[in-house]
Design a protein around this motif. Structure first.
Motif, PDB file in Angstrom:
ATOM      1  N   VAL A  85      43.872  42.186  35.055  1.00 10.56           N
ATOM      2  CA  VAL A  85      42.174  41.764  34.128  1.00 10.56           C
ATOM      3  C   VAL A  85      42.142  42.811  33.175  1.00 10.56           C
ATOM      4  O   VAL A  85      42.294  43.885  33.093  1.00 10.56           O
ATOM      5  CB  VAL A  85      42.088  42.338  35.573  1.00 10.56           C
ATOM      6  CG1 VAL A  85      40.343  41.570  34.922  1.00 10.56           C
ATOM      7  CG2 VAL A  85      42.023  41.308  36.693  1.00 10.56           C
ATOM      8  N   ALA A 137      49.115  41.815  38.952  1.00  7.18           N
ATOM      9  CA  ALA A 137      48.263  41.045  38.225  1.00  7.18           C
ATOM     10  C   ALA A 137      47.455  42.026  36.838  1.00  7.18           C
ATOM     11  O   ALA A 137      47.103  43.040  37.643  1.00  7.18           O
ATOM     12  CB  ALA A 137      47.585  39.885  38.702  1.00  7.18           C
ATOM     13  N   CYS A 186      34.884  39.276  31.107  1.00  7.33           N
ATOM     14  CA  CYS A 186      36.254  40.064  32.467  1.00  7.33           C
ATOM     15  C   CYS A 186      36.895  38.772  32.210  1.00  7.33           C
ATOM     16  O   CYS A 186      37.021  37.761  32.824  1.00  7.33           O
ATOM     17  CB  CYS A 186      35.641  40.218  33.861  1.00  7.33           C
ATOM     18  SG  CYS A 186      36.942  40.609  35.350  1.00  7.33           S
ATOM     19  N   ARG A 187      38.458  38.742  32.025  1.00  4.71           N
ATOM     20  CA  ARG A 187      39.192  38.147  32.413  1.00  4.71           C
ATOM     21  C   ARG A 187      40.593  37.905  32.962  1.00  4.71           C
ATOM     22  O   ARG A 187      41.771  39.367  33.196  1.00  4.71           O
ATOM     23  CB  ARG A 187      40.054  37.707  30.408  1.00  4.71           C
ATOM     24  CG  ARG A 187      38.967  37.310  29.311  1.00  4.71           C
ATOM     25  CD  ARG A 187      39.583  37.031  28.398  1.00  4.71           C
ATOM     26  NE  ARG A 187      38.381  36.633  27.152  1.00  4.71           N
ATOM     27  CZ  ARG A 187      38.608  35.818  27.268  1.00  4.71           C
ATOM     28  NH1 ARG A 187      39.080  34.691  27.808  1.00  4.71           N
ATOM     29  NH2 ARG A 187      37.002  35.346  26.162  1.00  4.71           N
ATOM     30  N   SER A 188      41.183  37.649  34.110  1.00  2.00           N
ATOM     31  CA  SER A 188      42.226  37.625  34.360  1.00  2.00           C
ATOM     32  C   SER A 188      43.699  36.651  33.497  1.00  2.00           C
ATOM     33  O   SER A 188      43.590  35.759  33.380  1.00  2.00           O
ATOM     34  CB  SER A 188      42.327  36.555  35.898  1.00  2.00           C
ATOM     35  OG  SER A 188      41.841  35.614  35.902  1.00  2.00           O
ATOM     36  N   GLN A 248      42.892  42.469  45.618  1.00  5.83           N
ATOM     37  CA  GLN A 248      41.906  41.993  44.388  1.00  5.83           C
ATOM     38  C   GLN A 248      42.630  42.996  42.920  1.00  5.83           C
ATOM     39  O   GLN A 248      43.517  43.816  42.966  1.00  5.83           O
ATOM     40  CB  GLN A 248      40.852  42.964  44.842  1.00  5.83           C
ATOM     41  CG  GLN A 248      39.628  42.100  44.822  1.00  5.83           C
ATOM     42  CD  GLN A 248      38.828  42.636  45.216  1.00  5.83           C
ATOM     43  OE1 GLN A 248      38.212  42.957  46.523  1.00  5.83           O
ATOM     44  NE2 GLN A 248      37.353  42.760  44.154  1.00  5.83           N
ATOM     45  N   TYR A 249      42.832  42.693  41.982  1.00  6.59           N
ATOM     46  CA  TYR A 249      42.954  43.369  40.713  1.00  6.59           C
ATOM     47  C   TYR A 249      42.302  43.782  39.932  1.00  6.59           C
ATOM     48  O   TYR A 249      41.266  43.021  39.752  1.00  6.59           O
ATOM     49  CB  TYR A 249      44.029  42.065  40.469  1.00  6.59           C
ATOM     50  CG  TYR A 249      45.202  42.042  41.261  1.00  6.59           C
ATOM     51  CD1 TYR A 249      45.575  40.625  41.850  1.00  6.59           C
ATOM     52  CD2 TYR A 249      46.510  43.260  41.888  1.00  6.59           C
ATOM     53  CE1 TYR A 249      46.549  40.362  42.409  1.00  6.59           C
ATOM     54  CE2 TYR A 249      47.933  42.435  42.368  1.00  6.59           C
ATOM     55  CZ  TYR A 249      47.098  41.259  42.893  1.00  6.59           C
ATOM     56  OH  TYR A 249      48.751  41.288  43.400  1.00  6.59           O
ATOM     57  N   ALA A 286      41.768  33.343  38.631  1.00 11.28           N
ATOM     58  CA  ALA A 286      40.855  34.217  39.490  1.00 11.28           C
ATOM     59  C   ALA A 286      39.750  33.276  40.398  1.00 11.28           C
ATOM     60  O   ALA A 286      38.781  32.730  39.223  1.00 11.28           O
ATOM     61  CB  ALA A 286      40.489  35.268  39.342  1.00 11.28           C
ATOM     62  N   THR A 316      39.563  31.887  34.581  1.00  9.86           N
ATOM     63  CA  THR A 316      40.416  33.018  34.148  1.00  9.86           C
ATOM     64  C   THR A 316      38.973  33.966  33.537  1.00  9.86           C
ATOM     65  O   THR A 316      39.382  35.018  32.551  1.00  9.86           O
ATOM     66  CB  THR A 316      41.565  32.362  33.136  1.00  9.86           C
ATOM     67  OG1 THR A 316      40.865  32.474  31.692  1.00  9.86           O
ATOM     68  CG2 THR A 316      42.756  32.501  33.420  1.00  9.86           C
ATOM     69  N   SER A 320      36.950  42.146  39.067  1.00  9.21           N
ATOM     70  CA  SER A 320      37.914  42.487  39.739  1.00  9.21           C
ATOM     71  C   SER A 320      38.487  41.090  40.248  1.00  9.21           C
ATOM     72  O   SER A 320      37.856  40.361  40.285  1.00  9.21           O
ATOM     73  CB  SER A 320      38.758  42.804  41.079  1.00  9.21           C
ATOM     74  OG  SER A 320      36.885  42.871  42.270  1.00  9.21           O
ATOM     75  N   GLY A 321      38.900  40.784  40.586  1.00  8.85           N
ATOM     76  CA  GLY A 321      39.668  39.372  40.230  1.00  8.85           C
ATOM     77  C   GLY A 321      40.050  38.629  41.979  1.00  8.85           C
ATOM     78  O   GLY A 321      41.480  39.953  41.926  1.00  8.85           O
ATOM     79  N   MET A 372      36.307  36.253  41.470  1.00  4.32           N
ATOM     80  CA  MET A 372      36.039  37.955  40.780  1.00  4.32           C
ATOM     81  C   MET A 372      34.454  38.499  41.547  1.00  4.32           C
ATOM     82  O   MET A 372      33.639  37.811  42.042  1.00  4.32           O
ATOM     83  CB  MET A 372      35.681  37.069  39.590  1.00  4.32           C
ATOM     84  CG  MET A 372      36.732  36.817  38.732  1.00  4.32           C
ATOM     85  SD  MET A 372      36.720  36.848  36.652  1.00  4.32           S
ATOM     86  CE  MET A 372      38.630  36.320  35.823  1.00  4.32           C
TER      87      MET A 372
END
Lengths: 115, 113
Positions: free
Chosen positions: A4, A2, A23-25, A104-105, A30, A75, A95-96, A33
Motif C-alpha cells: 500500500v 501486499a 492511498c493506493r493498493s 490489513q496492509y 482493496a 485501488t 490500510s487496505g 480501506m
C-alpha cells in the motif's frame, strides 16, 4: 505481502487550506480501506472505514465534513482534510483489507503539519 | 464492544534478551495479527494466525493463537537494536455481518545500550 502506498509522505500547509492524501493498493484490490490517525507516542486511532463505491463510515467524534473520504476505485482512496488547523497536525495512515478479508496492509503514513 | 488488552505497555530490555508480549480479550477472534511500527512509518504485518492453537514463527519471532481464541502472544528471541518499535496486536471479529479488525494499544519496545 501486499503493498500500500501513500502520497504525499510529508505535507506542511498553512492553516485554513485543504490537504488531500492518496492511498493506493498497488498489487491487490482493496474493497475496504481504513484511515487512521496517530498522535506522537500514541496508538492508532481509527477515523473511518470506506468501502469502494459507497459512503465512508466514520468513527464517533470524527467530523465527516472535515475529513472527506472518497473511495472511487478498488485501488484508490483519498482523505481530504478541509480547512486544516494546527490541531489537525498528525500522522495519517491508511490500510487496505486484503482480498481474503483476513489481514490489513498499511501504507507508510503521511505526516501533516499545519502551521 | 470488543477490546484488546495488550501488555506490557512499554518494555526496556538489554540487547540479546528475549521479549514476550501478549494480547487478551473477553471476546473470541477469528484471526490474530501482529504488526510492528517503526518510528515515522506505517505498521508492517509480522505474523498472521488463523487457527486456534496455531503456533507460527517468522525468523526470531514466534506467535501463538490461544486455544480459547481470546488471546495471543508474541515472542522475540535474542533481541537486536532494529527490534525497537511499537508492536500492535490485532484481532478480526465479525460484527453485524461485517468483518472488523480491532487493534490493541501497542507495546513499545526499547533496547538499552
Amino acid at each position: 505481502g501486499a503493498v500500500v502506498s501513500q502520497h504525499p509522505s510529508w505535507v506542511i500547509c498553512k492553516s485554513g487550506t485543504s490537504v488531500k492524501i492518496e492511498c493506493r493498493s498497488l498489487d491487490f484490490q482493496a474493497t475496504t480501506m481504513f484511515w487512521y490517525r496517530q498522535f506522537p507516542k500514541q496508538s492508532l486511532m481509527l477515523m473511518a472505514t470506506s468501502n469502494e463505491g459507497s459512503k465512508a463510515t466514520y468513527e464517533q467524534g470524527v467530523e465527516k465534513d472535515k475529513f472527506l473520504i472518497n473511495h472511487a476505485s478498488l485501488t484508490l482512496s483519498t482523505l481530504t482534510v478541509t480547512s486544516a488547523h494546527p490541531e489537525d497536525s498528525s500522522f495519517y495512515i491508511c490500510s487496505g483489507l486484503g482480498q481474503g478479508k483476513e489481514t490489513q496492509y498499511f501504507g507508510p503514513g503521511t505526516r501533516l503539519l499545519v502551521l | 464492544g470488543q477490546q484488546l488488552n495488550q501488555s506490557p505497555q512499554s518494555m526496556f530490555i538489554q540487547e540479546g534478551e528475549d521479549v514476550s508480549m501478549n494480547c487478551t480479550s473477553s471476546s473470541i477472534f477469528n484471526t490474530w495479527l501482529w504488526y510492528k511500527q517503526d518510528p515515522g512509518e506505517g505498521p508492517v504485518l509480522l505474523i498472521a494466525l488463523y487457527k486456534a492453537g496455531e503456533l507460527t514463527s517468522n525468523g526470531r519471532l514466534t506467535a501463538q493463537f490461544g486455544i480459547t481464541r481470546k488471546d495471543s502472544f508474541l515472542n522475540i528471541s535474542a533481541s537486536i537494536p532494529s527490534d525497537v518499535g511499537i508492536y500492535f496486536c490485532a484481532g478480526r471479529v465479525n460484527v453485524n455481518r461485517d468483518d472488523k479488525i480491532i487493534f490493541g494499544k501497542g507495546t513499545r519496545l526499547h533496547i538499552l545500550p
